[in-house]
Design a protein around this motif. Structure first.
Motif, PDB file in Angstrom:
ATOM      1  N   GLN A   1       0.823  -1.197   0.000  1.00  0.00           N
ATOM      2  CA  GLN A   1       0.000   0.000   0.000  1.00  0.00           C
ATOM      3  C   GLN A   1       0.857   1.246   0.000  1.00  0.00           C
ATOM      4  OE1 GLN A   1      -2.718  -0.069   3.281  1.00  0.00           O
ATOM      5  NE2 GLN A   1      -4.203  -1.312   2.178  1.00  0.00           N
ATOM      6  N   VAL A   2       0.276   2.317  -0.516  1.00  0.00           N
ATOM      7  CA  VAL A   2       0.932   3.607  -0.494  1.00  0.00           C
ATOM      8  C   VAL A   2       0.158   4.548   0.413  1.00  0.00           C
ATOM      9  CG1 VAL A   2       1.934   3.339  -2.790  1.00  0.00           C
ATOM     10  CG2 VAL A   2      -0.345   4.327  -2.560  1.00  0.00           C
ATOM     11  N   GLN A   3       0.871   5.506   0.969  1.00  0.00           N
ATOM     12  CA  GLN A   3       0.248   6.566   1.749  1.00  0.00           C
ATOM     13  C   GLN A   3       0.012   7.751   0.825  1.00  0.00           C
ATOM     14  OE1 GLN A   3      -0.500   5.921   5.021  1.00  0.00           O
ATOM     15  NE2 GLN A   3       0.346   3.888   4.617  1.00  0.00           N
ATOM     16  N   LEU A   4      -1.187   8.329   0.907  1.00  0.00           N
ATOM     17  CA  LEU A   4      -1.566   9.407   0.000  1.00  0.00           C
ATOM     18  C   LEU A   4      -1.891  10.670   0.792  1.00  0.00           C
ATOM     19  CD1 LEU A   4      -3.993   7.330  -2.266  1.00  0.00           C
ATOM     20  CD2 LEU A   4      -1.580   7.840  -2.685  1.00  0.00           C
ATOM     21  N   VAL A   5      -1.399  11.808   0.304  1.00  0.00           N
ATOM     22  CA  VAL A   5      -1.663  13.086   0.960  1.00  0.00           C
ATOM     23  C   VAL A   5      -2.112  14.089  -0.091  1.00  0.00           C
ATOM     24  CG1 VAL A   5      -0.717  14.969   2.324  1.00  0.00           C
ATOM     25  CG2 VAL A   5       0.048  12.625   2.748  1.00  0.00           C
ATOM     26  N   GLU A   6      -3.339  14.600   0.069  1.00  0.00           N
ATOM     27  CA  GLU A   6      -3.868  15.592  -0.859  1.00  0.00           C
ATOM     28  C   GLU A   6      -3.520  17.005  -0.404  1.00  0.00           C
ATOM     29  OE1 GLU A   6      -7.205  12.403  -0.387  1.00  0.00           O
ATOM     30  OE2 GLU A   6      -5.807  13.504   0.889  1.00  0.00           O
ATOM     31  N   SER A   7      -3.475  17.909  -1.363  1.00  0.00           N
ATOM     32  CA  SER A   7      -3.302  19.327  -1.074  1.00  0.00           C
ATOM     33  C   SER A   7      -3.916  20.125  -2.220  1.00  0.00           C
ATOM     34  CB  SER A   7      -1.821  19.676  -0.919  1.00  0.00           C
ATOM     35  OG  SER A   7      -1.115  19.404  -2.114  1.00  0.00           O
ATOM     36  N   GLY A   8      -4.083  21.424  -1.983  1.00  0.00           N
ATOM     37  CA  GLY A   8      -4.560  22.298  -3.039  1.00  0.00           C
ATOM     38  C   GLY A   8      -6.008  22.718  -2.936  1.00  0.00           C
TER      39      GLY A   8
END
Length: 124
Positions: A1-8
């Motif tokens: 699994q990957v860790q995801l971080v949103e921004s914007g």
């Protein structure tokens, strides 16, 4: 699994533009990457997805022609460029990584990793 971080995310007037970014902790080249959104009082819904190769995309009808999904596998980053925003686009937007199942219309049950979400508010 990957860790995801949103921004914007943020507040924008109707007709405006925002670009969301989703940064992954690991490599995303083998994943279908997607964006979902959840408006207040509504269920989370599919917005857009992009094939691991970047060659194919899919969009929900309401955002076709206004939103563009793209990816940079070298940077492990996915983008959602949103133009001509409408008040009905107001929602928390989530980035997602999923295994390709033969269709880019990603189902939530196929998602293996979710971001924490970023708020988009469009004022009229």
């Amino acid at each position: 699994q990957v860790q995801l971080v949103e921004s914007g995310g943020g507040l924008v007037q109707a007709g405006g533009t925002l670009r969301l970014s989703c940064a992954a902790s690991g490599r995303i080249f083998s994943y279908t990457m997607a964006w979902f959104r959840q408006a207040p009082g509504k269920e989370r819904e599919f917005v857009a997805a992009i094939h691991w190769s970047g060659r194919s995309t899919d969009y929900t009808t309401s955002v076709k022609g206004r939103f563009t999904i793209s990816r940079d596998n070298a940077k492990s980053t996915v983008y959602l460029h949103m133009n001509s925003l409408k008040p009905e686009d107001t929602a928390v937007y989530y980035c997602a990584a999923a295994q390709y199942t033969g269709s880019l219309r990603t189902r939530q049950e196929d998602v293996s990793s979710w971001g924490q979400g970023t708020q988009v508010t469009v004022s009229s």
